[in-house]
Design an enzyme around this catalytic site. Structure first.
Site, PDB file in Angstrom:
ATOM      1  N   HIS A   1      -4.873   5.615   3.249  1.00 18.47           N
ATOM      2  CA  HIS A   1      -5.144   4.334   2.621  1.00 18.47           C
ATOM      3  C   HIS A   1      -4.450   3.160   3.306  1.00 18.47           C
ATOM      4  CE1 HIS A   1      -5.684   1.482  -0.746  1.00 18.47           C
ATOM      5  NE2 HIS A   1      -6.694   2.264  -1.077  1.00 18.47           N
TER       6      HIS A   1
ATOM      7  N   ASP B   1       0.845  -1.190   0.000  1.00 23.28           N
ATOM      8  CA  ASP B   1       0.000   0.000   0.000  1.00 23.28           C
ATOM      9  C   ASP B   1       0.880   1.239   0.000  1.00 23.28           C
ATOM     10  OD1 ASP B   1      -2.431   1.715   0.678  1.00 23.28           O
ATOM     11  OD2 ASP B   1      -3.281  -0.283   0.859  1.00 23.28           O
TER      12      ASP B   1
ATOM     13  N   SER C   1     -10.788  -1.399  -2.181  1.00 19.67           N
ATOM     14  CA  SER C   1      -9.619  -1.373  -1.289  1.00 19.67           C
ATOM     15  C   SER C   1      -9.990  -1.738   0.134  1.00 19.67           C
ATOM     16  CB  SER C   1      -8.984   0.025  -1.276  1.00 19.67           C
ATOM     17  OG  SER C   1      -8.091   0.188  -2.316  1.00 19.67           O
TER      18      SER C   1
END
Length: 1348
Positions: free
Chosen positions: A716, A650, A1043
């Site tokens: 994220h 990531d 995601s």
């Protein structure tokens, strides 16, 4: 004042007469519960035979215990009650007790002792009453008499004896809350006695008092933990004494508050209160003090080397500040609650402590203005000191876990210094977080503290300054906070700001006049403080007691006679103190006291003084018992992924987030070879690896410096990592919504983070490959890949496909995002059959904000901003006067929108957050955002700048119709908070990419759907314009996207891997697919965003069901070599195949039998009936992983246009891991159709399992990867055709081997500057939580989309 005055015990609550029904949960054992610690309780008596003091299961006291059982009311002691002493005989002489007083004797002491360390007792109603430290030992010291108060002499003697006995904690629910304006520490012998205790490492906990008014707090010495009371609702009752301290205004008092209202505890068995024997409810700071004594015992047992100051710091810096003052109804000030409400669970592991040695209090006492004699009186038996010879310490600079400063006109800025000691993880980094009121600036230097070892110290300064021009009232008291935040801890320090001078009230010494010697007056009790004995005195007398007796005899004829006869039988000498003070207690006349005042050894005579008991939910309330059955279901059976390593590729991670706390996590398995690039300051047993891969990216994008640490301020990576395997974090919430305990799917699994993406830039392919290569070598078990490219092209040139193959070859399971390019067909990413391709759907949770129209119609929307106490009333509804999107601030004028609710269409130049900010600036009262039609029923709420509701397009049309129907439309907003149990869920989100697969049409993609809409997980900081309402809200946020669904499946796969360590990645994948749910909570087919049933190209096999996946019965297994003939069947060249399967030996397709897509042993079936004879035979093989002897019968469910036959239709297994094959024959019914697709399922049904295979049948090959625009069977409706206005951009394949792809070295152009990259080098993008997914790097972002 009469020096021998006796007063009654002060019991505040009438709970003695009317017992409460507080319930105590059954005590579990999350900690040692105080084992091995001795708590000394000073009180009014004890019922030693009460079941609360039974010793079943208790070990013997520690070898350091030297106490004894010598109490007229205690027949014998045991391993729970290890000591009992009585010091009140002199109180009984000439003071006969009433029958009522005798009946109540010991009520207070029995109750206090049971609250501190009582054994668990089950009541008749099933309630369990337990002390806070139920495995600690108790030593009881009776210093108070029923209805007679507590004499100072007995208290001092009891403390002296307790120290000699070897107690570890002293609990005193007594004190003097009536000492006028503050007498000073030097005239309070109990204060001096407790200083002696702290010098010997004994923790002292004392009640703050029950006076309730300002400056009424007692027991206010800084070395004592001064405890106020709180209710079960974190309300500070009116009776609990408040600060500031009268004796040391520069130190915050009380220190803490604990449970002290209606506390159920033991009372003498001879008494019955309201029909309940042996237990009653009492209230007061007397009840709060033993709670904290028990907490201190638990901490002492866990950390035996900690000093009393360290324990006190741990309790204060982890307290909960969300308390209300009963007197005002407002949030409680720190003068009412101290540092806050105790949080025992956090206090056991505080991270940092503010330590103070006993010697450090001496220059502080000098700084308060005490004379040398007064200081020496307090600190005895420490060596005598002279204040003039030492550097004094101001009260503000005493190293306490709270700070009080005064900002006066001539001193607008104050700097204080503090030192903290690292008691957490050896290598750790703490960053400061300051909360200061308006008009005051608070600066902390340095802003970051780094530690390399346990017990390392670090210092910092805090400068507080009044802002220039700040309008602050001269009498104003302001509060602020300083928090040191690491990956595991938040260490909070209260900062109290006074805008006027504090007053320190110190009493003068008692004036004594010499009088004639007389032994025949009225005798009263006095405490006599004497000088330190000379060397001559030490040589002459064998011990200090004999010396004290001689001093007394020197002025008292009768005492001298008694001493001559028998030194041990001298009645006038009550106590001779050896440790707590330098002095003795004796029965003296006033004339004898005046005679003593002439002696060189005499320092001070103190008349007797009375201390009052301060009486005003449980271990569960304090967080000691845990929550029963919390880890239910799958976790109970799999140990929550313990020992499994999840690798996350990531954009990095936020170090120090509580989701990565390693408490209770075992070290990683021995196979782990990874490393942590944080210099081991962040990684622990939870976050075991963290690396950055940027060697390729740094040449492409500016701002990527060398070296790069895998830290990301973007949300994220932290969000996905915590979703997969985050630790339990109580109190997690988003802007106050969704409050609960956050955790990942596999909370006991380990996490290794590989940074391959960079915020606002992307993820370089070569870096992805390098990370995958190293992750597999490091020893990960599961990979979570929330990244990809919906146009990655052939598998040979897709880093996810290539790296994923290497992973599954090594037994590593790979979960990959399906992409966020929906709802268009054929947009699914990460299509390789060895990957689990994950779609996204909603959960059953909503954050409801309704719109109620003037016609009575109420429409539910959502919002993360849920203002409390919002007045919901009908006010005017207005439209935006420009294009409806509220994006033109020129027309958003106060005249038009002021005080009104404005209806806006999404899709303009402003995001929803920007719309709200613009409207708030124009004075709007609220906002309604109508979402785009393409998003359907799925709402992704935001933390708006003003009261708002986001509604679906359908609801928006109803609002518009109403506004068109009336000249004066009105509406109101109603905020309903977090609502669970939405029966329409799950619903597949519009953004979730759809199949079919472009690269292998014969394999159903996506494979499965997981939770991916409005998922709460850890972030560095939440998005939005609102200030988080609480500290935990600043660490969590909701994001949406595949995601988010991908790490859910990765975590579930880790749990399955832990339960079945020998299963292959294909077996785990099969278990997930064949057990997925196909219906929502109403039992209806899972819907897509538009309300229509979701087809298999949308939802895959269905919505994941982890419990069923644990025991799937049968699995469709595949090994890495099984995919090779399949790749040959896709017409890949030998070179391309060999690049994918490396490091397996090279192959030649011409020398092997190819496998068609339909015959790959996949847990779903896709067949094309587009060629004569319009019959397809599909072969499959299943492995029995359920009951050894079992029978499965085939059951087929397909539409009437299709015929499906299974041969054989019964599978009989005799043992585990037995393999059986079968054939599925698919043909049309009647004349074959020319177009369309049909859906059905094959179920293998046994007594215990239903193994479901999705079946998708198309009557024509998909054109350019896109199916024909309608389905047949199951009432499905046409899919939307693919867009034609925006051409797809394909990636040019690179003819490179796998190894060449893993380590590409790129040189910058000779002329310098940025590299120019072809489309072939554009990298896969993250799929973040956004309404619309980001496009590839070189594709423009269309107007009207909103990304976060």
């Amino acid at each position: 004042m009469d020096p021998s005055r006796i007063t009654v015990l002060f019991v505040l609550s009438s709970g003695l007469l009317l017992a409460a029904t507080a319930t105590h949960e059954t005590l579990s054992s999350p900690s040692n519960m105080g084992e091995g610690v001795v708590i000394g309780v000073l009180d009014d008596g004890i019922d030693a035979g009460h079941p609360s003091f039974a010793d079943e299961g208790m070990p013997p006291p520690p070898t350091t215990w030297r106490g004894r059982c010598k109490h007229p009311g205690v027949a014998s002691c045991n391993n729970k009650l290890v000591g009992a002493r009585e010091f009140t005989r002199h109180l009984l002489r000439g003071h006969p007790s009433s029958p009522a007083a005798r009946a109540a004797a010991g009520t207070h002491g029995t109750h206090a002792s049971s609250v501190a360390a009582g054994a668990p007792v089950r009541l008749a109603a099933g309630e369990v009453v337990s002390g806070v430290a139920p495995r600690a030992h108790l030593a009881f010291y009776q210093v108070c008499g029923a209805s007679r108060g507590c004499s100072r002499g007995p208290i001092m003697h009891a403390v002296e004896t307790a120290l000699a006995d070897g107690v570890d904690v002293i609990s005193m629910s007594l004190g003097d809350d009536d000492d006028g304006e503050g007498a000073g520490f030097h005239v309070d012998p109990v204060v001096a006695a407790t200083f002696s205790a702290v010098m010997r490492g004994v923790f002292v906990c004392a009640a703050a008092g029950n006076k309730g008014g300002a400056s009424s707090v007692t027991n206010d010495a800084p070395w004592i933990l001064t405890v106020g009371a709180s209710s079960s609702r974190s309300t500070i009752p009116a009776f609990s004494s408040r600060g500031p301290s009268r004796n040391n205004g520069g130190v915050m008092k009380p220190d803490i508050v604990g449970p002290g209202v209606d506390i159920l505890g033991a009372v003498p068995r001879r008494s019955r209160y309201h029909g309940r024997p042996s237990f009653a409810s009492l209230s007061g700071t007397s009840m709060a003090a033993p709670h904290l004594s028990g907490v201190a015992a638990v901490i002492k047992s866990a950390h035996p080397a900690w000093s009393p100051a360290a324990i006190k710091s741990a309790i204060m810096t982890t307290a909960d500040t969300s308390a209300t003052d009963e007197q005002t109804g407002a949030p409680a000030s720190h003068f009412a609650m101290g540092a806050g409400v105790v949080d025992a669970a956090k206090a056991v592991d505080p991270g940092l402590v503010y330590d103070v040695s006993p010697e450090e209090y001496i220059p502080y006492l000098c700084g308060l203005g005490y004379t040398d004699d007064q200081v020496n009186r307090i600190i005895y038996p420490a060596p005598a000191v002279r204040c003039a010879e030492m550097e004094i310490t101001e009260a503000k600079d005493l190293n306490t876990p709270s700070i009080m400063v005064e900002l006066m006109a001539d001193r607008p800025a104050v700097t204080v210094r503090r030192t903290v000691t690292n008691v957490g993880k050896a290598r750790s980094v703490y960053r400061v977080d300051v909360s200061a009121p308006e008009g005051v600036s608070v600066t902390v230097v340095p802003g970051e503290l780094q530690f390399d070892e346990v017990n390392q110290k670090a210092s910092f300064t805090v400068t507080v300054e009044r802002g220039s021009g700040a309008a602050l009232a001269a009498s104003e008291i302001l509060g602020a906070h300083i928090a040191w935040v690491s990956e595991e801890h938040v260490v909070r320090t209260v900062l109290h700001l006074s805008l006027h001078a504090a007053v320190f009230l110190l009493a003068s010494l008692l004036a004594s006049t010499a009088v004639a010697h007389n032994d025949h007056g009225l005798h009263k009790n006095y405490l006599i403080i004497v000088r330190t004995p000379y060397e001559y005195d030490r040589n002459l007398f064998k011990d200090v007691s004999n010396w004290h007796a001689s001093l007394l005899a020197s002025v008292c004829d009768m005492a001298e006679e008694e001493l001559d006869k028998d030194p041990s039988a001298m009645a006038r000498l009550i106590y001779s103190y050896r440790h707590v003070v330098n002095g003795f207690a004796a029965r003296l006349t006033d004339e004898e006291v005046r005679a003593m005042a002439t002696k060189d050894w005499f320092v001070k005579a103190m008349p007797e003084k009375t201390y009052h008991l301060m009486t005003t939910h449980t271990p569960q309330l304090l967080g000691l018992t845990g929550v029963k059955s919390f880890h239910g279901g799958l976790w109970d059976k799999t140990n929550m992924g313990d020992g499994i390593i999840i690798g996350v590729l990531d954009d990095g991670i936020r170090p120090g987030h509580p989701s990565f706390d390693a408490t209770g996590i075992k070290p990683p398995p021995a196979k782990w070879k990874g490393r942590c690039d944080f210099n081991a300051t962040v990684c622990n047993n939870k976050l075991i690896g963290a690396r950055s891969f940027y060697e390729s990216a740094k040449w492409k994008w500016k701002g990527i410096d060398d070296p790069v640490l895998p830290v990301s301020e973007g949300s994220h990576g932290t969000h996905t990592s915590s979703t997969a395997a985050g630790a339990f974090v109580p109190g997690a919430n988003v802007m106050g919504n969704g409050l609960g305990t956050a955790s990942g799917m596999a909370p006991r699994a380990h996490i290794a983070v590989y940074q391959v993406c960079f915020v606002d830039k992307g993820c370089d392919r070569d870096d992805i490959l390098a990370a995958l290569d190293d992750a597999v070598d490091d020893g990960v078990d599961v990979l979570s890949l929330s990244l990809g490219d919906d146009e990655a092209g052939d598998f040979a040139y897709d880093p996810i496909a290539v790296g994923g193959y290497t992973a599954i070859m090594k037994g590593v399971f790979v979960s990959a995002a399906g992409g966020n390019m929906g709802p268009d067909p054929a947009t699914v990413a990460n299509e390789a059959p060895w990957l689990l391709t994950v779609a996204a759907a909603t959960t059953d949770r909503r954050f409801v904000a309704s719109v109620k129209l003037g016609n009575g119609v109420e429409l539910d929307g959502e919002s993360l901003f849920q203002p409390k106490d919002y007045l919901s009333v009908q006010i005017p509804l207005v439209r935006d006067r420009s294009d409806g999107t509220c994006s033109d601030e020129k027309v958003l004028t106060p005249e038009h929108v002021g005080g009104k609710i404005v209806v806006c269409d999404a899709g303009g130049n402003f995001t929803a957050l920007e719309m709200g900010a613009a409207l708030k600036n124009a004075g709007a009262a609220g906002m309604v955002v109508i979402l785009m039609e393409e998003l359907g029923s799925v709402i992704q709420p935001k933390a708006h700048a003003l009261p708002a509701s986001q509604v679906t397009y359908v609801s928006g049309q109803k609002i518009r119709a109403y506004m068109n129907s009336t000249a004066n439309p009105t509406g109101e907003l109603a905020f309903k908070g977090t609502v669970l149990g939405n029966l329409d869920s799950p619903v597949v989100a519009a953004f979730s990419s759809r199949g079919p697969s472009k690269q292998n049409q014969g394999i159903l993609k996506p494979d499965i759907t997981g939770p991916g809409v409005n998922i709460i997980a850890g972030v560095p900081k939440p998005a939005g314009l609102m200030t988080p309402p609480n500290p935990m809200a600043s660490m969590f946020d909701i994001l949406s996207g595949t995601s988010m669904s991908t790490p859910h499946l990765a975590g579930i796969a880790a749990v399955l891997k832990r339960a079945h360590p020998t299963w292959t990645p294909a077996a785990i994948k099969s278990a997930l697919i064949t057990t997925a749910d196909t219906t929502d909570h109403r039992g209806k087919p899972i819907a897509a965003h538009d309300g229509r049933p979701a087809n298999m190209l949308t939802v895959g096999a269905g919505f994941v069901n982890p419990m069923k996946a644990l025991k799937p019965g049968l699995v469709y297994n595949l090994t890495a070599p099984d995919y090779i003939p399949y790749l040959c069947g896709l017409r890949y060249s030998d070179h391309e195949i060999n690049s994918i399967i490396h490091p397996l030996p090279p192959v030649e397709c011409a020398k092997m039998a190819v496998v068609e897509q339909k015959d790959l042993n996949y847990p779903s079936i896709t067949a094309f009936l587009d060629q004569e004879p319009y019959v397809v035979n599909v072969t499959r093989v299943v492995t029995n992983v359920g009951r050894a002897r079992s029978v499965y019968v085939a059951k087929v469910e397909v539409p009437s246009t299709v015929s499906v036959t299974v041969t054989p239709d019964t599978l009989r297994f005799k043992k585990m891991n037995q393999v059986k094959g079968f054939t599925v024959t698919i043909r049309p019914v009647g004349a074959p159709m020319k177009k369309g697709i049909a859906e059905g399922q094959l179920k293998w049904v046994s007594q215990e399992n239903v193994v479901r295979n999705p079946i998708l049948v198309s009557f024509k090959k998909f054109q350019n990867g896109v199916p024909f625009p309608w389905l047949i069977g199951h009432g499905r409706r046409p899919l939307r055709p693919p867009p034609s206005s925006e051409p797809r951009q394909s990636c040019t394949p690179l003819n490179l081997t796998t190894r060449a792809l893993q380590r590409r070295v790129v040189s910058p152009p000779s002329g310098g500057g940025e590299l120019s990259w072809s489309a072939a080098h554009e990298l896969p993008q993250l799929f973040p939580g956004s309404t619309r997914p980001p496009r590839p790097v070189n594709r423009p972002n269309p107007a009207g989309t909103e990304t976060d």
